[in-house]
Design a protein around this motif. Sequence first.
Motif, PDB file in Angstrom:
ATOM      1  N   PRO A  31       0.900  -1.266  -0.198  1.00  0.00           N
ATOM      2  CA  PRO A  31      -0.260   0.115   0.016  1.00  0.00           C
ATOM      3  C   PRO A  31       0.892   1.284   0.060  1.00  0.00           C
ATOM      4  N   ILE A  32       1.986   1.097   0.057  1.00  0.00           N
ATOM      5  CA  ILE A  32       3.009   2.543   0.045  1.00  0.00           C
ATOM      6  C   ILE A  32       3.450   2.695  -1.331  1.00  0.00           C
ATOM      7  N   LYS A  33       3.127   3.998  -1.871  1.00  0.00           N
ATOM      8  CA  LYS A  33       3.606   4.159  -3.104  1.00  0.00           C
ATOM      9  C   LYS A  33       4.961   4.047  -3.434  1.00  0.00           C
ATOM     10  N   GLU A  70      -1.693   0.013   6.862  1.00  0.00           N
ATOM     11  CA  GLU A  70      -0.994  -0.279   5.647  1.00  0.00           C
ATOM     12  C   GLU A  70      -0.228  -1.474   5.938  1.00  0.00           C
ATOM     13  N   LEU A  71       0.052  -1.830   7.096  1.00  0.00           N
ATOM     14  CA  LEU A  71       0.637  -3.126   7.478  1.00  0.00           C
ATOM     15  C   LEU A  71      -0.259  -4.056   7.263  1.00  0.00           C
ATOM     16  N   GLN A  72      -1.400  -4.263   7.328  1.00  0.00           N
ATOM     17  CA  GLN A  72      -2.411  -5.215   7.258  1.00  0.00           C
ATOM     18  C   GLN A  72      -2.538  -5.545   5.984  1.00  0.00           C
ATOM     19  N   LYS A  73      -2.791  -4.382   4.933  1.00  0.00           N
ATOM     20  CA  LYS A  73      -2.805  -4.684   3.496  1.00  0.00           C
ATOM     21  C   LYS A  73      -1.380  -5.156   2.967  1.00  0.00           C
ATOM     22  N   GLY A  74      -0.479  -4.831   3.532  1.00  0.00           N
ATOM     23  CA  GLY A  74       0.941  -5.152   3.057  1.00  0.00           C
ATOM     24  C   GLY A  74       1.094  -6.705   3.339  1.00  0.00           C
ATOM     25  N   ILE A  75       0.748  -7.187   4.421  1.00  0.00           N
ATOM     26  CA  ILE A  75       0.559  -8.591   4.835  1.00  0.00           C
ATOM     27  C   ILE A  75       0.148  -9.383   3.771  1.00  0.00           C
ATOM     28  N   SER A 110       2.073 -13.112   9.730  1.00  0.00           N
ATOM     29  CA  SER A 110       0.600 -13.689   9.982  1.00  0.00           C
ATOM     30  C   SER A 110      -0.288 -14.062   8.906  1.00  0.00           C
ATOM     31  N   GLY A 111       0.044 -13.688   7.315  1.00  0.00           N
ATOM     32  CA  GLY A 111      -0.696 -13.935   6.504  1.00  0.00           C
ATOM     33  C   GLY A 111       0.081 -15.093   5.793  1.00  0.00           C
ATOM     34  N   ILE A 112       1.187 -15.649   6.020  1.00  0.00           N
ATOM     35  CA  ILE A 112       1.828 -16.636   5.242  1.00  0.00           C
ATOM     36  C   ILE A 112       1.434 -18.015   5.630  1.00  0.00           C
ATOM     37  N   THR A 130       8.439  -0.841  12.975  1.00  0.00           N
ATOM     38  CA  THR A 130       9.400  -1.863  12.564  1.00  0.00           C
ATOM     39  C   THR A 130       8.717  -2.932  11.837  1.00  0.00           C
ATOM     40  N   ARG A 131       7.518  -3.280  12.215  1.00  0.00           N
ATOM     41  CA  ARG A 131       6.867  -4.214  11.444  1.00  0.00           C
ATOM     42  C   ARG A 131       6.532  -3.898  10.062  1.00  0.00           C
ATOM     43  N   LEU A 132       6.018  -2.518   9.721  1.00  0.00           N
ATOM     44  CA  LEU A 132       5.653  -2.099   8.306  1.00  0.00           C
ATOM     45  C   LEU A 132       7.077  -1.963   7.562  1.00  0.00           C
ATOM     46  N   VAL A 133       8.052  -1.673   8.099  1.00  0.00           N
ATOM     47  CA  VAL A 133       9.148  -1.511   7.314  1.00  0.00           C
ATOM     48  C   VAL A 133       9.797  -3.186   7.012  1.00  0.00           C
ATOM     49  N   VAL A 134       9.839  -3.822   7.753  1.00  0.00           N
ATOM     50  CA  VAL A 134      10.217  -5.365   7.645  1.00  0.00           C
ATOM     51  C   VAL A 134       9.598  -5.843   6.528  1.00  0.00           C
ATOM     52  N   ALA A 135       8.299  -5.558   6.764  1.00  0.00           N
ATOM     53  CA  ALA A 135       7.180  -6.410   5.880  1.00  0.00           C
ATOM     54  C   ALA A 135       7.300  -5.854   4.296  1.00  0.00           C
ATOM     55  N   GLY A 136       7.581  -4.337   4.387  1.00  0.00           N
ATOM     56  CA  GLY A 136       8.037  -3.808   3.176  1.00  0.00           C
ATOM     57  C   GLY A 136       9.232  -4.425   2.528  1.00  0.00           C
ATOM     58  N   ILE A 137      10.188  -4.508   3.040  1.00  0.00           N
ATOM     59  CA  ILE A 137      11.615  -4.850   2.566  1.00  0.00           C
ATOM     60  C   ILE A 137      11.389  -6.458   2.136  1.00  0.00           C
ATOM     61  N   ILE A 138      10.671  -7.286   2.735  1.00  0.00           N
ATOM     62  CA  ILE A 138      10.602  -8.432   2.372  1.00  0.00           C
ATOM     63  C   ILE A 138       9.450  -8.722   1.086  1.00  0.00           C
ATOM     64  N   TYR A 139       8.569  -7.833   1.192  1.00  0.00           N
ATOM     65  CA  TYR A 139       7.810  -7.696  -0.151  1.00  0.00           C
ATOM     66  C   TYR A 139       8.520  -7.274  -1.195  1.00  0.00           C
ATOM     67  N   ALA A 140       9.319  -6.317  -1.107  1.00  0.00           N
ATOM     68  CA  ALA A 140      10.066  -5.723  -2.321  1.00  0.00           C
ATOM     69  C   ALA A 140      11.315  -6.548  -2.715  1.00  0.00           C
ATOM     70  N   GLN A 141      11.651  -7.268  -1.867  1.00  0.00           N
ATOM     71  CA  GLN A 141      12.685  -8.629  -2.225  1.00  0.00           C
ATOM     72  C   GLN A 141      11.873  -9.653  -2.969  1.00  0.00           C
ATOM     73  N   LEU A 142      10.639 -10.083  -2.687  1.00  0.00           N
ATOM     74  CA  LEU A 142      10.095 -11.199  -3.282  1.00  0.00           C
ATOM     75  C   LEU A 142       9.528 -10.948  -4.642  1.00  0.00           C
TER      76      LEU A 142
END
Length: 310
Positions: free
Chosen positions: A16-18, A58-63, A102-104, A269-281
């Motif tokens: 969800p982060i542009k 945003e984290l929930q949508k990111g998950i 949590s969504g994995i 913390t959780r938002l940034v970690v989720a964002g980095i994992i998402y960007a890598q995948l």
Amino acid sequence: MTDKHSHDDSSLNPFPIKKLDDLISPFLVPPGQRISLAKDYDPAYKAHYLKKSEAESELQKGIEALAKYQDMLYAQDTYALLIIFQAMDAAGKDSTIKHVMSGINPQGCQVHSFKVPAGEELDHDYLWRCSRALPERGEIGIFNRSNYEEILVTRVHPEILEQRQIPPNLIDKHIWQRRYEEINNFEKYLTSNGTIILKFFLNVSKEEQRKRFLERIELPEKNWKFSVNDARERTFWPDYMVAYEEMFNHTSTEWAPWYVIPADHKWFTRLVVAGIIYAQLKALNLNYPKVSEAKHQELLQAKEMLESQK
């Protein structure tokens, strides 16, 4: 035989982060550059977020978005993703893993928590127990602490080395440099064989750690998380910061970089970690396997059979 086809990104939930890269880039430890943990990384940083609720939404949508790519990682069965968490006590490793993942699908993810080595582990080299726990292709493996403890805790408490079953002549002034090189080579080998590595240091301030320790003492349901040794280790805080800095400066590589994540605000913390994992995948250009023509014809035949059945 199977081949691959490109997926349509429009069919996937975007994070969800542009400007995701702008959010996460300040936390990368640049390979080949020396950093100062105190000067370059603020544990209380929270970007532009004024409200916790905004980041949590945003984290929930990111998950949900992360789960889509994890599903393709599992289906493609080509890459493995290894995520390493290191931190001082009470920085939030457990809760970050719990919320971000949590969504994995549990079928494609395993978490390993490494305690003080004992028994058989001491009869092997320090990389052995982590090597045994590496994720298979298609899976995400999470290390809650890791082999990096052997250049952190043992550096702060060098007497531990004397308790290890290591030939005495190998415990010399060059041991830390050798271990940096050994870990870098180990990670280079893994990435050269399809394992993607993300390394997170959750950067909590000393004052925030003190508050969280007091909470663990005051709340009965959190008593089990605390021991008096945790308080004793705080006296070595400056030594740990030096050990961490040296670790970042020697082991943040192009193939396996470190990210220093602000940890005073767990929601950030959780938002940034989720964002980095998402960007890598997302950067892996993952695809669902496309079946061969013969297999496709079998599926059509099976469809006809099912549709004719009552």
